[in-house]
Scaffold this active site. Structure first.
Site, short mmCIF file in Angstrom:
data_model
loop_
_atom_site.label_atom_id
_atom_site.label_comp_id
_atom_site.label_asym_id
_atom_site.label_seq_id
_atom_site.Cartn_x
_atom_site.Cartn_y
_atom_site.Cartn_z
N LYS A 118 -10.14 -45.08 -18.03
CA LYS A 118 -11.48 -45.11 -17.42
C LYS A 118 -12.36 -44.03 -18.05
O LYS A 118 -11.87 -42.95 -18.39
CB LYS A 118 -11.36 -44.90 -15.91
N SER A 178 -15.26 -48.60 -8.46
CA SER A 178 -15.92 -48.27 -9.71
C SER A 178 -15.02 -48.50 -10.93
O SER A 178 -15.53 -48.57 -12.05
CB SER A 178 -16.36 -46.81 -9.68
N SER A 211 -11.93 -47.19 -5.26
CA SER A 211 -12.36 -47.55 -6.62
C SER A 211 -11.26 -48.04 -7.54
O SER A 211 -11.55 -48.54 -8.62
CB SER A 211 -13.06 -46.35 -7.28
#
Ligand SMILES: [Mg+2]
Ligand SMILES: [Zn+2]
Lengths: 475, 97, 482
Positions: free
Chosen positions: C80, C155, C179
């Site tokens: 990420k 996210s 997330s």
């Protein structure tokens, strides 16, 4: 109108560590800009703080040395404001729950004693600084983060102080105390010990405190004295003319000899403190606290009192206890020599003169050798002249005066049966001078003393030589 | 119902150092009021005798040793600066220090 | 229809070990998959292909010499964008950090590298991890591989989509309020939010420090476990990290009691999700798992509590982005004030600014006690609910999300409705518990459904055991988006 001055202090003292409060870069002074930085103290994305155990230990020593109540559980907080010297946009400090509260130090000004109470001590990280304002007139500033993240304690006093003299007396004792317990080197020029003063005045007899002005970052005792004196005068003039004192921060301008208002957006001052979620609560184990307490040295004001109780005059006691190393040195000298007065004199005069520029630890000789020397003098083993010679040698090479005296046969002759034959010989050799003495030229005695000393290579006890000569010449 | 006047929202923007247009400020004020309206439900709970929780799990205090490490080379530290002068990070003139 | 990318980490390791294929071949396939799926907008940066292939070759050589570094040697993994990888950009999908390259690796990255994993590149996300749909990326949202009109969740939407689209068998995400788990659920993959403190946060750009955890996403529970074992552990650079205590009672076999909290199954839960969970319970019951009703009475205060705490911490954590030491400074800023206000005003996106404003308000003088302190107290009540429940159950079963992936744009107009969608995942973060999202079926539109297992602090082993019992009896993870 007559006013009373009310002063509270916030002192920032740098803890004497190798590395920063929450990260690994160094804390040395005077390095080129931005060469003592790491990802953490620069606040790069993703970094996290890990407290320096030694910094916490030093802070704990300071808290105990200043008589504070130590919290077993305290808390790190974030204080927010935007300024280029603050890399993360917040400073890690302690707010709601500091690690130390209460405590204080006894000061004495013009014979009046007073205990200055501390409100609290907390740990925090220092900010960076802007190096040159307006580089090359380009309208730019250069930021240096070498100092960012350096460990500090902030010592906050109650508004107990009533005059610049009291402030200076307190700060001197505080600085000395922190140096004694090895927490802070106290170097004010390097900014390792700096002071903010909250100054207000109120009409004599009035209970309510006046509006306070914060004098920021004053880095010498002289400036502190002048800044407070100036500020008290300024506020008095304002009140006398019916005006009001504005609560603000002012800076001391040493050139103009004035305090100057530091324009800040007062409305933008909301520090939004909250507990730092990157850091667990700070826990100090009670047993550990007690162990550290037991390891603290005797504090300077306690030591000074003890010396005075031993019969050392006040000013001498003050000088001897000014630095811990000097007092330790003196105590060893005294222990070895036994003679208090002579020990005090030798340390205050000869020893301190030798280390005026260097510091006592840089000397070639140690306290034990001075102790031996003083003992040789007080026991009458060597003359003052020989003592001076031996001291000169100690300065150059160090060594043991007791051994030198033995090896070189320097002990002075105090045995009258050894000196008398020499005197008798001299008197018969210089019959003319004997007659001159007896006819009234008394100063000829000096000639005979010199001759005896010469004949004994300076080892004869001069007091005894004098006595014997007089007896024989006058008798 | 929590209400925030325009001034208060502008003050927050100043505190947070965020530049907004007047239009954006209006929108954000509406958003904040709506969210705070939802948050007001917490007042239903009496928490006088409740201790606050900072982390969901218990954490022990941790310390590092006072060892000076290599840190970052200056060139690397400055590499990402929008403006630097070789020795340091550069900003428009700072008044008063 | 490439075979290699269809397999998980475990099988991949076995294939590499047996010589069935090489890491170099795997990487070539990754590159072609990514190339094919450009439209999904999953990756923000890919390591140059020659570098990737060279790394793969090195791994293959190690393995042929019998010196493989660990179970992940030669396995491609995605990271990420808020996790620092030296050499790659860390932009947090924000304009403010456009082009920023960190000078150090996150601890989790070091751990993957120590095992020989091949870090393919950086995955798209909501800006600074704030969002539940990936639509708040400054570089355009990620598309859900199951239906390109849907969001992948957020996210960690890029991480979930990369695993679902078979680009990589595993990825790292971060989870502050769901997330990892919510996008895992929306994309039909497995995602773990570890116990708070189990995995180091060093080198991971902070959103809300007391809630953030890094965790793995993969296609099976076993793969997630492999990654978690590689990631976890006390880190001297993170004061809030600690070693998992050796759980002597981790039940690998035998009877398990799972609590089903009434509060998570109320109105707002779609019938299809409810149905899928009922079926999952029936599967588990065949494998010595018992379900008992429980209550978590403060559940619905979670969102309010979360948004106060998370935004307060975020407003503080994001103060460092000022355009002085790194990041994109507003180029026309003339005064110091402009450097701050213009850089931040223009560099941050709408949602980030909204949350900074809320967090600034929450901490501001006069409101701190009423909002921040209050939220921390309610947090205590939420924790106590869980403590009490775990006195009688080994784990808790809930939906991961009340419904399947929504359409892009559906929740954008109203920030509160987006926040409310996090209802099932948020309390897990407030209480610091481990949470595992597992695929448990598909709705009538063909979208994946996920369910969530919550464990005691450091109870990951129990979640893995439950997850594997279910997974071994079902085939959901074998279905792939077309
Ligand atoms: Mg202060
Ligand atoms: Zn301070």
């Amino acid at each position: 109108m007559r006013y009373e001055t009310v002063i509270g202090l916030e002192v920032h003292a740098q803890l004497a560590t190798q590395s920063k409060l929450f990260s690994e870069s160094g804390t040395a002074f005077g390095e080129p800009a931005n060469t003592q930085v790491d990802a953490v103290c620069l606040g790069l994305p993703g970094v996290l703080p890990v407290p320096n155990g030694e910094a916490v230990e030093l802070a704990l020593r300071a808290g105990l040395g200043l008589g504070c109540e130590i919290a077993e559980v305290s808390e790190w907080s974030r204080k927010h404001y935007f300024y280029p010297d603050l890399p993360k946009g917040y400073q890690i400090t302690q707010f709601e729950r500091p690690y130390a509260e209460g405590g204080g130090l006894p000061i004495e000004v013009k014979g009046k004693e007073k205990f200055v109470q501390l409100t609290r001590i907390h740990m925090e990280e220092d900010a960076g600084k802007s190096v040159h304002d307006d580089i090359g007139a380009s309208g730019r500033s250069l930021m240096d983060y070498n100092r960012a993240g350096t460990p500090l304690i902030e010592i906050v006093t109650d508004p107990d102080l009533r005059s610049p003299d009291e402030v200076v007396a307190f700060l001197k004792l505080l600085r000395q105390t922190l140096r004694y317990i090895g927490v802070c080197d106290g170097n004010m020029e390097q900014g390792n010990f700096r002071c903010d003063a909250n100054v207000s005045i109120r009409p004599m007899g009035e209970e309510k405190l006046g509006t306070r002005v914060e004098l920021k970052n004053i880095n010498s005792f002289k400036f502190i004295q002048s800044a407070i004196e100036y500020e008290v005068a300024r506020q008095s003039t304002l009140l006398d003319s019916g005006e009001r004192v504005i609560q603000e921060t002012r800076l001391w301008d040493a050139n103009a000899k004035k305090t100057k208002s530091m324009r800040t957006k007062e409305d933008a001052h909301d520090y939004r403190y909250f507990p730092d979620p990157d850091l667990p609560l700070l826990r100090l184990d009670r047993d550990h606290i007690e162990k550290v307490r037991a390891s603290l040295p005797e504090l300077p004001h306690v030591r000074r009192q003890r010396y005075m109780d031993m019969g050392i005059p006040d000013t001498d006691a003050a000088t001897l206890t000014e630095e811990r190393e000097v007092a330790d040195f003196f105590e060893t000298v005294h222990q070895v020599a036994g003679d208090l007065k002579l020990s005090v004199n030798w340390v205050l005069n000869e020893v301190l003169r030798e280390c005026r520029d260097t510091g006592i630890s840089q000397l070639k000789f140690d306290a034990r050798s001075i102790g031996e020397l003083v003992k040789l003098i007080s026991d009458g083993v060597i003359s003052g002249k020989i003592a001076k010679e031996l001291f000169a040698e100690l300065i150059k090479t160090g060594g043991s005066p007791a051994r030198w005296v033995e090896e070189r046969g320097l002990a002075q002759v105090s045995d009258s049966s050894a000196i008398e034959p020499i005197i008798d010989g001299l008197l018969s050799e210089h019959a003319g001078n004997v007659a001159a003495y007896r006819s009234g030229k008394k100063n000829i005695l000096g000639f005979f003393v010199g001759q005896v000393m010469k004949a004994t290579q300076g080892k004869a006890n001069p007091k005894m030589v004098n006595e014997l000569l007089r007896k024989k010449l006058d008798g | 119902m929590t209400s925030l006047d325009e001034k208060a929202v502008e003050h927050l923007a100043t505190l947070a150092r965020l530049k907004f247009s007047q239009e954006e400020l209006k929108t954000i004020r509406g958003d904040l009021e709506q969210i705070l309206g939802h948050v007001d439900q917490l007042t239903e709970l009496n928490t006088d005798a409740v201790e606050p929780t900072s982390h969901g799990v218990a954490l022990a205090a941790k310390f590092r040793e006072d060892i000076r490490g290599a840190g970052l080379e200056r060139d690397i530290a400055l590499a990402e600066a929008p403006e630097n002068l070789g020795e340091g990070f550069c900003v428009p003139k700072v008044i008063d220090g | 229809m490439s075979k290699m990318c269809d397999i998980g980490i475990g099988e991949m390791t076995r294939g590499l070990e047996s010589g069935a294929f090489t890491s170099e071949a795997l990487i070539r396939e990754v590159l072609s998959q990514v190339e094919r799926d450009q439209a999904l907008n999953i990756w923000l940066e890919l390591k140059p292909s020659d570098v990737l292939l060279a790394e793969a070759k090195t791994s293959d050589e190690r393995r042929s010499e019998g010196k493989a570094l660990g179970p992940l040697d030669g396995v491609p993994i995605g990271i990420k964008d808020n996790i620092n990888v030296r050499g790659l950009k860390t932009q947090c999908a924000s304009k403010l950090l456009e082009g920023y390259r960190p000078p150090f690796n996150a601890t989790v990255v070091e751990k993957l590298l120590a095992q020989g994993a091949i870090l393919v590149g950086k995955l798209n996300m909501d800006e600074f991890a704030m969002g539940s749909s990936n639509e708040y990326s400054a570089y355009g949202g990620v598309k859900n591989p199951w239906d390109l009109t849907r969001v992948p969740g957020g996210s960690s939407g890029g991480s979930a989509a990369a695993v679902a689209a078979r680009h990589v068998p595993g990825a790292l995400g971060t989870d502050t309020g769901g997330s990892i788990r919510q996008p895992a659920s929306f994309c039909g993959v497995v995602g773990l939010k570890p116990t708070y403190s189990a995995v180091s946060r060093y080198g991971v750009v902070a959103f809300a420090s007391s809630l953030d955890q890094v965790g793995p996403l993969a296609r099976t529970v076993a793969d997630v476990e492999t990654l978690f074992e590689a990631l976890r552990g006390e880190d001297p650079l993170d004061s809030t990290s600690q070693e998992l205590p050796h759980s002597d009672s981790a039940p690998s076999k035998g009877h398990l009691r799972v609590g089903v909290p009434e509060e998570y199954f109320g109105e707002g839960l779609s019938d299809e999700v409810r149905g899928a969970l009922e079926q999952a319970k029936a599967v588990w019951q065949q494998f010595d798992v018992e379900f008992v009703p429980i209550n978590l009475p403060h559940t619905h205060y979670g969102i309010a509590t979360y948004y106060l705490i998370a935004t307060a911490e975020a407003s503080s954590n994001l103060s460092r982005f000022d355009g002085i030491r790194y990041g994109q400074r507003a180029s026309d800023a003339r005064t110091l004030e402009e450097v701050y206000e213009e850089t931040r005003g223009r560099g941050f996106g709408k949602e980030v600014k909204r949350r900074i404003m809320l967090g600034t308000f929450v901490l501001s003088s006069g409101y701190y006690d009423a909002y921040y302190k209050k939220a921390q107290k309610v947090r205590t009540l939420i924790c106590q609910d869980f403590d009490k429940a775990f006195e009688t159950v080994d784990a808790i079963l809930t939906p991961t999300t009340p419904s399947t992936a929504f359409r892009a744009g559906d929740n954008l107009k109203d920030p509160l409705s987006m926040y409310l969608a996090d209802v099932c995942t948020i309390n897990c973060n407030l209480a610091g518990l481990p949470g595992l999202s597992i695929p448990c079926g598909f709705d009538s539109a063909g979208l994946p459904i996920g369910m969530q297992l919550l464990g005691k602090p450091f109870g990951e082993a129990t979640l893995f055991e439950l997850g594997k019992r279910y997974e071994n009896a079902t085939q959901w993870t074998e279905r792939r988006p077309s």
